[in-house]
Motif scaffolding. Structure first.
Motif, short mmCIF file in Angstrom:
data_model
loop_
_atom_site.label_atom_id
_atom_site.label_comp_id
_atom_site.label_asym_id
_atom_site.label_seq_id
_atom_site.Cartn_x
_atom_site.Cartn_y
_atom_site.Cartn_z
N SER A 1 -24.65 -9.17 1.92
CA SER A 1 -25.25 -10.59 2.93
C SER A 1 -24.41 -9.43 4.65
N GLU B 1 -25.21 -10.65 7.43
CA GLU B 1 -24.52 -11.39 7.81
C GLU B 1 -23.30 -12.20 8.00
N ALA C 1 -21.85 -9.39 10.01
CA ALA C 1 -20.50 -9.56 11.52
C ALA C 1 -20.70 -11.00 12.21
N ALA C 2 -20.47 -12.12 10.63
CA ALA C 2 -20.07 -13.35 11.62
C ALA C 2 -18.05 -13.07 11.35
N LYS D 1 -17.71 -10.62 14.64
CA LYS D 1 -17.84 -11.24 16.09
C LYS D 1 -17.14 -12.08 16.04
N SER E 1 -24.73 -2.83 5.22
CA SER E 1 -24.54 -3.51 6.26
C SER E 1 -24.49 -2.57 7.31
N ASN F 1 -27.61 -2.67 10.10
CA ASN F 1 -27.38 -3.86 10.37
C ASN F 1 -27.11 -3.68 11.91
N THR G 1 -25.66 -5.01 14.51
CA THR G 1 -25.64 -5.97 15.06
C THR G 1 -23.78 -5.77 14.34
N VAL G 2 -24.09 -5.32 13.00
CA VAL G 2 -22.85 -5.16 12.29
C VAL G 2 -22.03 -4.24 13.05
#
Length: 265
Positions: free
Chosen positions: A171, A173, A176-177, A180, A200, A203, A205-206
């Motif tokens: 997961s 995301e 990433a959370a 962030k 990962s 992704n 964003t990661v």
């Protein structure tokens, strides 16, 4: 977006000369005499193995520092950084120690402080390689709290590890959370993702929050497919695959077999 600098995780130190960068556990380097030429090594503390198998570290900080000093002075490895002895915060790790997330965060900082002091003593206040502090927690707010607990230890633009994310690769995301949340309070920190697999790193964003990462996901994939999980050839193919991902401005749209196997891990 800058490329993520990747350290391929290796079981066998003798294979490291085939790579530009490698992440190798101190448990694999301990006592080694033969130099490993041409590779920059991120020396891992062996935290996952120690806590998972024994529920505690078998080697005290001073022993770790002494071995790092020997490896450096005898020219056995070119140390890019040495990771402090942290305490992961996944539920199964807390069950191993019987402690809380807050306890693990406190112990992680204590071990960092002790290692820094021990190496400063051994190198007369001028340790020739950085010690990588590790941010620990489970929820994003845990990591923010750990940043605060480190205080001024985390100097500007410091290279800092982010732990307890390797079991969340299915997961991205969630990873990433966490990244962030850390970046929101300390955007200057250069973050390292421990055990961040292909799933990962696909992704974007990661990738955007990471300066560096390591993974031994190639070994798991090889074992699942009935191949040699210790083969440097498997590691090289994996490392090349990662290189193509971390230098890409956009995430690939399709997973190959290695990524599907990682998702199943």
């Amino acid at each position: 977006m800058n490329d993520v600098r990747f350290y391929v995780g290796l079981h066998q130190p003798a294979d490291a000369h085939r790579f530009d960068r490698a992440c190798i556990s101190i448990n694999r380097l301990r006592g080694r005499k033969k130099p490993i030429p041409g590779v920059r090594v991120l020396v891992d503390s062996g935290a996952f193995t120690e806590l998972n198998l024994y529920g505690a570290y078998r080697h005290e900080v001073d022993e770790y520092a002494a071995e790092l000093e020997r490896l450096y002075r005898e020219g056995v490895v070119q140390i890019d950084a040495a990771v402090a002895q942290d305490y992961m915060c996944e539920a199964f790790m807390l069950a191993k120690t019987g402690l809380t997330v807050a306890d693990h965060q406190r112990l992680t900082i204590e071990r960092y402080d002790a290692l820094k002091q021990a190496l400063d003593d051994r190198f007369e206040g001028n340790c020739p390689f950085p010690i990588l502090p590790v941010l620990q927690g489970y929820s994003p707010s845990d990591y923010v709290a750990h940043v605060a607990a480190y205080g001024n230890r985390l100097v500007r633009n410091m290279w800092v590890g982010v732990g307890s994310v390797c079991k969340r690769n299915g997961s991205p995301e969630l990873i990433a959370a966490v990244l962030k949340a850390i970046a929101k309070v300390r955007p200057d920190l250069r973050l390292h993702g421990f055990g961040v697999k292909v799933t990962s790193l696909l992704n974007s964003t990661v990738r955007s929050f990471l300066a560096t990462a390591d993974s031994m996901g190639w070994s798991f994939a090889a074992r699942k497919q009935g191949r040699n999980p210790n083969s440097w050839v498997e590691a090289k193919q994996f490392s090349d695959r990662i290189a193509s991902i971390v230098s890409s401005p956009k995430a690939p749209v399709q997973l190959d077999l290695i990524e599907w196997l990682e998702l199943a891990a």
